[in-house]
Design a protein around this motif. Structure first.
Motif, PDB file in Angstrom:
ATOM      1  N   VAL A  79      66.980  60.072  -0.166  1.00  0.00           N
ATOM      2  CA  VAL A  79      67.936  60.400  -1.228  1.00  0.00           C
ATOM      3  C   VAL A  79      68.387  59.127  -1.936  1.00  0.00           C
ATOM      4  CG1 VAL A  79      70.241  61.305  -1.703  1.00  0.00           C
ATOM      5  CG2 VAL A  79      68.718  62.523  -0.131  1.00  0.00           C
ATOM      6  N   THR A  80      68.656  58.082  -1.185  1.00  0.00           N
ATOM      7  CA  THR A  80      69.081  56.814  -1.773  1.00  0.00           C
ATOM      8  C   THR A  80      67.992  56.252  -2.681  1.00  0.00           C
ATOM      9  OG1 THR A  80      70.421  56.348   0.188  1.00  0.00           O
ATOM     10  CG2 THR A  80      69.926  54.495  -1.262  1.00  0.00           C
ATOM     11  N   ALA A  81      66.731  56.338  -2.243  1.00  0.00           N
ATOM     12  CA  ALA A  81      65.623  55.828  -3.051  1.00  0.00           C
ATOM     13  C   ALA A  81      65.491  56.597  -4.360  1.00  0.00           C
ATOM     14  CB  ALA A  81      64.320  55.909  -2.256  1.00  0.00           C
ATOM     15  N   VAL A  82      65.611  57.920  -4.296  1.00  0.00           N
ATOM     16  CA  VAL A  82      65.502  58.736  -5.511  1.00  0.00           C
ATOM     17  C   VAL A  82      66.628  58.402  -6.486  1.00  0.00           C
ATOM     18  CG1 VAL A  82      65.654  61.090  -6.402  1.00  0.00           C
ATOM     19  CG2 VAL A  82      64.257  60.602  -4.392  1.00  0.00           C
ATOM     20  N   LEU A  83      67.844  58.273  -5.972  1.00  0.00           N
ATOM     21  CA  LEU A  83      68.978  57.959  -6.839  1.00  0.00           C
ATOM     22  C   LEU A  83      68.840  56.557  -7.443  1.00  0.00           C
ATOM     23  CD1 LEU A  83      71.904  59.455  -4.729  1.00  0.00           C
ATOM     24  CD2 LEU A  83      70.961  60.341  -6.865  1.00  0.00           C
ATOM     25  N   THR A  84      68.357  55.612  -6.662  1.00  0.00           N
ATOM     26  CA  THR A  84      68.158  54.253  -7.174  1.00  0.00           C
ATOM     27  C   THR A  84      67.113  54.256  -8.281  1.00  0.00           C
ATOM     28  OG1 THR A  84      68.713  53.325  -5.004  1.00  0.00           O
ATOM     29  CG2 THR A  84      67.556  51.886  -6.548  1.00  0.00           C
ATOM     30  N   PHE A  85      66.034  54.993  -8.062  1.00  0.00           N
ATOM     31  CA  PHE A  85      64.988  55.112  -9.085  1.00  0.00           C
ATOM     32  C   PHE A  85      65.558  55.722 -10.364  1.00  0.00           C
ATOM     33  CE2 PHE A  85      61.361  57.094 -11.192  1.00  0.00           C
ATOM     34  CZ  PHE A  85      60.389  56.101 -11.098  1.00  0.00           C
ATOM     35  N   GLY A  86      66.366  56.768 -10.223  1.00  0.00           N
ATOM     36  CA  GLY A  86      66.966  57.408 -11.385  1.00  0.00           C
ATOM     37  C   GLY A  86      67.914  56.489 -12.133  1.00  0.00           C
ATOM     38  N   VAL A  87      68.701  55.705 -11.401  1.00  0.00           N
ATOM     39  CA  VAL A  87      69.619  54.760 -12.039  1.00  0.00           C
ATOM     40  C   VAL A  87      68.836  53.711 -12.821  1.00  0.00           C
ATOM     41  CG1 VAL A  87      71.280  52.903 -11.587  1.00  0.00           C
ATOM     42  CG2 VAL A  87      71.531  55.105 -10.448  1.00  0.00           C
ATOM     43  N   GLY A  88      67.725  53.246 -12.244  1.00  0.00           N
ATOM     44  CA  GLY A  88      66.910  52.264 -12.940  1.00  0.00           C
ATOM     45  C   GLY A  88      66.374  52.796 -14.250  1.00  0.00           C
ATOM     46  N   LEU A  89      65.862  54.034 -14.234  1.00  0.00           N
ATOM     47  CA  LEU A  89      65.356  54.643 -15.461  1.00  0.00           C
ATOM     48  C   LEU A  89      66.471  54.829 -16.488  1.00  0.00           C
ATOM     49  CD1 LEU A  89      62.974  57.386 -13.987  1.00  0.00           C
ATOM     50  CD2 LEU A  89      62.343  55.168 -14.943  1.00  0.00           C
ATOM     51  N   ALA A  90      67.645  55.247 -16.012  1.00  0.00           N
ATOM     52  CA  ALA A  90      68.763  55.484 -16.926  1.00  0.00           C
ATOM     53  C   ALA A  90      69.253  54.178 -17.553  1.00  0.00           C
ATOM     54  CB  ALA A  90      69.907  56.167 -16.172  1.00  0.00           C
ATOM     55  N   LEU A  91      69.369  53.122 -16.758  1.00  0.00           N
ATOM     56  CA  LEU A  91      69.830  51.845 -17.296  1.00  0.00           C
ATOM     57  C   LEU A  91      68.851  51.304 -18.333  1.00  0.00           C
ATOM     58  CD1 LEU A  91      71.185  50.053 -14.090  1.00  0.00           C
ATOM     59  CD2 LEU A  91      72.512  51.012 -15.984  1.00  0.00           C
ATOM     60  N   ASP A  92      67.568  51.448 -18.062  1.00  0.00           N
ATOM     61  CA  ASP A  92      66.575  50.972 -19.022  1.00  0.00           C
ATOM     62  C   ASP A  92      66.681  51.737 -20.341  1.00  0.00           C
ATOM     63  OD1 ASP A  92      64.274  49.606 -20.023  1.00  0.00           O
ATOM     64  OD2 ASP A  92      63.041  51.320 -19.479  1.00  0.00           O
ATOM     65  N   ARG A  93      67.046  53.007 -20.256  1.00  0.00           N
ATOM     66  CA  ARG A  93      67.143  53.826 -21.473  1.00  0.00           C
ATOM     67  C   ARG A  93      68.450  53.592 -22.213  1.00  0.00           C
ATOM     68  NH1 ARG A  93      66.374  60.446 -21.714  1.00  0.00           N
ATOM     69  NH2 ARG A  93      66.697  60.660 -23.972  1.00  0.00           N
ATOM     70  N   TRP A  94      69.536  53.375 -21.483  1.00  0.00           N
ATOM     71  CA  TRP A  94      70.852  53.326 -22.109  1.00  0.00           C
ATOM     72  C   TRP A  94      71.291  51.929 -22.516  1.00  0.00           C
ATOM     73  CZ3 TRP A  94      73.149  56.819 -17.741  1.00  0.00           C
ATOM     74  CH2 TRP A  94      72.723  58.149 -17.954  1.00  0.00           C
ATOM     75  N   MET A  95      70.861  50.916 -21.788  1.00  0.00           N
ATOM     76  CA  MET A  95      71.325  49.572 -22.121  1.00  0.00           C
ATOM     77  C   MET A  95      70.672  49.076 -23.403  1.00  0.00           C
ATOM     78  SD  MET A  95      71.753  47.411 -18.590  1.00  0.00           S
ATOM     79  CE  MET A  95      72.497  46.074 -19.534  1.00  0.00           C
ATOM     80  N   PRO A  96      71.431  48.416 -24.275  1.00  0.00           N
ATOM     81  CA  PRO A  96      70.855  47.899 -25.532  1.00  0.00           C
ATOM     82  C   PRO A  96      69.734  46.909 -25.249  1.00  0.00           C
ATOM     83  CG  PRO A  96      73.265  47.800 -25.572  1.00  0.00           C
ATOM     84  CD  PRO A  96      72.870  48.134 -24.165  1.00  0.00           C
ATOM     85  N   GLY A  97      68.718  46.926 -26.113  1.00  0.00           N
ATOM     86  CA  GLY A  97      67.593  46.007 -25.954  1.00  0.00           C
ATOM     87  C   GLY A  97      66.465  46.647 -25.177  1.00  0.00           C
TER      88      GLY A  97
END
Length: 654
Positions: free
Chosen positions: A462-480
């Motif tokens: 569960v921790t791995a899946v959530l970490t993966f999801g956070v990584g994808l979200a940050l890449d999409r939401w953070m400017p640049g």
């Protein structure tokens, strides 16, 4: 009078090692690009004269927009050194000499440090230093910086060059370019004052290339606008396409001359054997298994060896350090509330910091230094680049993320080697979500011991899946957006133990100065709450979240607060506080918690708020605001995931 000598060069040519030899300083070095990102300055004595040595970040050119190249360019202009020592790799002259020619075009008195001649000799390369000096028109001194060979001769040559002063570079380009430069140089010569004291032709070269700091500073001086206008005019005549075209034309000419000069000075090329190991470690077929083995080795060392060292250190502390500390505190503050509170910080707090630092962080730093100095990190970054790009990161981020499995603190510190603030923020956020050895101990000690290996593996999953999801979200939401990774894979070298251990200790010492004081203060605060029984008063405010949302006993929420100090302490205190509240049944978590409670507890403790040492380093690396956002995000994710599983697991018969 103090002379200023700048050290310039491509990444990974031994520049910082030479700086350490000249000044006795301890600047961090590594066989890995991008180690030096800041300008280091130190002073030394040469007879009766003081000499300031400036170590510039490694750069392939002074025209690029890379963070290190911008820093090198600005520092060079501001320091306006009396001479510049350009450190070059004797085994890769063609690439290195372009920077020598570029600095020569700036009018700087240049001396070439022909470094790594021992590595070149072992690979079958022989360089004629005299022939190279004749071609370049500047002194060339063979050196082996790590051994101190040739350093004294290089220093003397740099001082002699400094006495000659800055001068206009020799004509080296075709007639069309030289005619255009002469027009701009003529205008620059009429200026009463030129920026940074640049000679007329050197100023003309940089203005025609379109270097913004030079153009801006020139335009602000009397007669400068005419010089800038002349530069803009001739740029269009030299090549269509404006600034980029003429800059590229001059750069191509420098690289062409660099190749010719290198071919004239090198007797023969290195044998293919030197390239074999690098090719094996970068080929997907052989490199991926090697990378996986390396990552497993790093994790194993941190988890197994680090764990054994932690156990041994805790035993040592209990037997040798804790008794005299307790005796001293009791003698000065008594055995009451004040004395017991002080022991939380001076005994337990210091022990908490060192028991993480010495076994895990220092161990990781030794392994990291070995990987850096061997040159393997370049291969690892190359192989991991495709996967890391899904998170907006480059391949070099794989090492901090793997290190996080041992301890989050060195992982967060390790993100400073990444390219920009966006990458560092994403990598540091993901690093604090990776279960460290302490959180893994809670998972195994709670879910693993009382529920079995499958539920424990489920917490990790569960921790791995959530970490993966956070990584994808940050890449999409953070400017640049993350760009492509353009890097050089360097030949492998044999690490020297003394630099490896010194580097590891210097990094570990920084951790001690940053994290230990905060851990001690945090321990004192928690200890004061516990010893005055005010900690129990927190169960009321925690009930809506802990009992109402997570379905856990309120006492479990209190232990999550203590996880700030050390994550594994949460499980230890859960048993202690449970016994105080529930009696002997507190020894068995299933005596007062359901199976779903134990799973949720392990999951929330894993995801929510990294330990106080990690928070301290996170604030240092990202700033207080970003660190607070990361902490808030982990709390939100932990509560959301914990609440979801608290409701879903009973439906599955838990």
């Amino acid at each position: 009078m103090t002379l200023t000598v700048a050290l310039a060069g491509n990444p990974n040519v031994g520049k910082s090692t030479l700086f350490n030899q000249l000044t006795g300083s301890r600047v961090e070095t590594a066989h890995y690009a991008g180690t030096t990102l800041e300008v280091a300055v130190a002073e030394t004595q040469a007879g009766k004269r003081r000499v300031r040595i400036v170590d510039l970040p490694g750069a392939y050119s002074l025209l690029g927009r890379d963070e290190a190249e911008v820093a090198a360019r600005e520092a060079l202009l501001q320091a306006h050194p009396d001479s510049v020592v350009v450190v070059v790799d004797a085994g890769n002259l063609a690439r290195n000499l372009a920077l020598v020619l570029e600095l020569g075009d700036a009018g700087a008195p240049v001396v070439v440090a022909l470094n790594l001649i021992d590595e070149a000799a072992r690979s079958g390369t022989a360089v004629d230093a005299d022939a190279l000096a004749s071609a370049l028109g500047v002194p060339v001194v063979p050196t082996v910086a790590v051994q101190g060979t040739g350093v004294a001769e290089l220093f003397d040559a740099a001082l002699r060059a400094a006495e000659s002063g800055w001068s206009d570079p020799l004509p080296r380009y075709d007639a069309k370019v030289e005619t255009a430069l002469a027009e701009v140089a003529s205008s620059a010569a009429r200026m009463p004052q030129r920026p940074w004291g640049l000679p007329p032709r050197a100023l003309a070269l940089q203005a025609v290339e379109g270097r913004e700091p030079v153009l801006t500073a020139t335009a602000a001086l009397p007669g400068g606008r005419e010089t800038v206008a002349a530069a803009l005019l001739v740029r269009g005549r030299i090549a269509l396409g404006g600034r980029a075209a003429i800059a590229a034309k001059l750069a191509r000419e420098r690289h062409s001359r660099a190749r010719r000069f290198a071919e004239g000075a090198v007797s023969h090329a290195p044998p293919a054997r030197r390239r074999t190991l690098a090719s094996i470690t970068t080929s997907p077929l052989t490199g991926v298994p090697i990378l996986l083995a390396m990552l497993a080795g790093v994790f194993g060392m941190l988890f197994v060896v680090g764990g054994a060292l932690a156990t041994g250190f805790e035993a040592f502390w209990s037997a040798a350090a804790s008794p005299p500390i307790q005796a001293a505190v009791h003698a000065t503050a008594g055995e009451g509330i004040l004395g017991r509170t002080l022991l939380w910080g001076l005994d337990a707090g210091v022990e908490a910091s060192l028991s993480i630092g010495l076994p895990y962080i220092l161990t990781f730093y030794v392994m990291l230094a070995l990987l850096e100095d061997s040159g393997y990190l370049g291969s690892a970054a190359f192989l991991a680049d495709r996967v890391m790009h899904r998170f907006g990161l480059h391949g070099r981020a794989v090492i901090p993320l793997v290190a996080a499995a041992g301890c989050n603190v060195p992982a967060v510190i390790g993100t400073r080697s990444l390219g920009d603030g966006r990458e560092r923020t994403i990598a540091a956020t993901l690093a604090v979500m990776v279960p460290c050895s302490a959180r893994s101990a809670v998972i195994l000690g709670a879910a693993g011991r009382f529920l079995g290996w499958a539920p424990a593996a489920g917490v990790f999953a569960v921790t791995a899946v959530l970490t993966f999801g956070v990584g994808l979200a940050l890449d999409r939401w953070m400017p640049g957006r993350g760009g492509g990774l353009v890097m050089e894979v360097f030949p492998f070298r044999r690490p020297a133990w003394r630099p490896v251990l010194r580097k590891a200790w210097d990094r570990f010492r920084e951790f001690l100065f940053v994290a230990t004081p905060i851990v001690i203060v945090g321990s004192l605060v928690l200890g004061g709450l516990y010893e005055t029984d005010r900690l129990w008063a927190l169960t009321g405010p925690l009930e809506p979240v802990v009992e109402g949302w997570l379905g856990l006993p309120a006492v479990a929420g209190l232990t999550l607060l203590f996880g700030l100090l050390r994550k594994e302490l949460a499980l230890q205190l859960l048993a202690t506080l449970a016994i105080a509240r529930f009696g002997a049944t507190g020894h068995d978590l299933l005596g007062f918690m359901s199976r779903s409670d134990v799973f949720v507890y392990a999951l929330v403790n894993t995801l929510a708020i990294p330990c106080i040492s990690t928070v301290a380093v996170l604030g240092r690396e990202l700033g207080v605001r970003k660190a607070a956002l990361v902490v808030a995000m982990t709390i939100a994710i932990a509560l959301a995931a914990g609440g979801a599983f608290a409701r879903a697991l009973p439906l599955l018969g838990w």
